[in-house]
Design an enzyme around this catalytic site. Sequence first.
Site, PDB file in Angstrom:
ATOM      1  N   ASP A  85       0.822  -1.218   0.000  1.00 63.58           N
ATOM      2  CA  ASP A  85       0.000   0.000   0.000  1.00 63.58           C
ATOM      3  C   ASP A  85       0.847   1.255   0.000  1.00 63.58           C
ATOM      4  O   ASP A  85       1.566   1.522   0.960  1.00 63.58           O
ATOM      5  CB  ASP A  85      -0.911  -0.012   1.230  1.00 63.58           C
ATOM      6  CG  ASP A  85      -1.817   1.202   1.268  1.00 63.58           C
ATOM      7  OD1 ASP A  85      -2.138   1.739   0.191  1.00 63.58           O
ATOM      8  OD2 ASP A  85      -2.195   1.619   2.371  1.00 63.58           O
TER       9      ASP A  85
ATOM     10  N   ASP B 180      -4.217   6.171  -7.102  1.00 63.26           N
ATOM     11  CA  ASP B 180      -4.032   5.248  -5.982  1.00 63.26           C
ATOM     12  C   ASP B 180      -4.248   3.816  -6.417  1.00 63.26           C
ATOM     13  O   ASP B 180      -5.340   3.454  -6.863  1.00 63.26           O
ATOM     14  CB  ASP B 180      -5.039   5.624  -4.892  1.00 63.26           C
ATOM     15  CG  ASP B 180      -4.986   4.697  -3.699  1.00 63.26           C
ATOM     16  OD1 ASP B 180      -3.906   4.141  -3.427  1.00 63.26           O
ATOM     17  OD2 ASP B 180      -6.021   4.536  -3.037  1.00 63.26           O
TER      18      ASP B 180
END
Length: 490
Positions: free
Chosen positions: A140, A366
């Site tokens: 992440d 993202d």
Amino acid sequence: MYKMKWRPIPFLLFIFLLPIIHGLASVYAAVVLPQEYNSDTVSLELIHRHSPQVMGGPKTRLQRLKELVHSDSLRQLMILHKLRGGQILRRKAREVFSSSRVSNDAIEVPLHPAADYGIGQYFVTFRVGTPSQKFMLVADTGSDLTWTSCKYHCRSRNCFNRHARRIRHRRVFHANLSSSFKTIPCLTDMCKIELMNLFSLTSCPTPITPCAYDYRYSDGSTAQGFFANETVTVGLRRGRKMRLHDVLIGCSESFQGQSFQAADGVMGLGYSKYSFAIKAAEKFGGKFSYCLVDHLSHKNVSNYLTFGSSRSKEALSNNMTYTELVLGMASTFYAVNVMGISIGGEMLRIPFEVWDVKGAGGTILDTGSSLTFLTEPAYQPVMAALRVSLLKFRKVEMEIGPLEYCFNSTGFEENLVPRLAFHFGDGAKFEPPVKSYVISAADGVRCFGFVSVAWPGTSVIGNIMQQNHLWEFDIQRNKLGFAPSTCTRV
């Protein structure tokens, strides 16, 4: 409706790296096993969240898309918190990245979409400890803390609080079995000051008590544990190994929440002093790159997150486009200057405030989000421009959360849809394939892969929009490179 000036200026497009949640890892030294080292690439296996090792049997394409939308909704809460409601750290790039002792070698991390089993999020296989123990972490770029589920037998009554509920159905790092596991004392400045932004706790009953944290995510997920330095083992090509010593990790003795289903923890890849991405890039040429395979690819298809020079990049060097990479503007996110969006070669009339990160807008790219989220002033013109080309196809009500427009795709061909492009302030242009924004939802059904979010707010370019491109982040030179790619190894 939107009282804004219509004038084109560059906006900051925040770029993350791969799928959903929060983490931190710091590589303080990279020590190679002498008999095995050469200039080859180091690889870590990366597995999808819904692979059979974790979640069991396959799901239909529609089930996957519904889960994808639900996961994205939780992701938006985290993004909103970090960019608007959370602590915003504006700092210069030199405060995070140091060019000292750069290696010419590289680390590569295989990426598996495993779309046969679930949604488009990417996991990394992580080997930690001496001897090494294997775990599956969420990779992440929106996270700072790298942690694993963990069990540590303290001999003192004053050791870290173990009242949290037991971790179940996860691989657990048995820290007491590792000869390289070293806790960070709570009395140190590192615990009291440097790790404060990683939710370190002030409680310190004895000078040698491990530095504890209570890491809380905006979707309600939590992780409680303590910090330690450890050795991480990564694999070179052709079976060789490399060890990274004194990696800062979190030993989470308890965690719960939607974010951690199917995971043993999180690998933090954000732009942060304690991020695995930044520390590894410092050792391998100051850059990292990744290429996301098609989210509908077969489970056996994979690609690599690379620290250092990528063989894929070398093969695509003649097709690479470069633009400025803006670092240190907000929290742990990567940013680039973008001027606007065009569809079919025509720039859309979107108020500049939508893209202004210094104001109430901004855009995030993202990989932890799958779909693309646009604030209303951008969402409406994009949807309107795309709908015009598909008027002959019957609209279908699919009840897929906030996805507004799905249609019967019988007879559909991608060349019927005008091409969408993101335009950067220095003239560069990113043009994703049509399948990245007119996505397959079920047999005979396609949907526009955009979701509306309220204005003011932050837009998000998700990982499906990024797929089939190689992205190279040159942190040392503040440069972003990208090129179309099949995302298969060269």
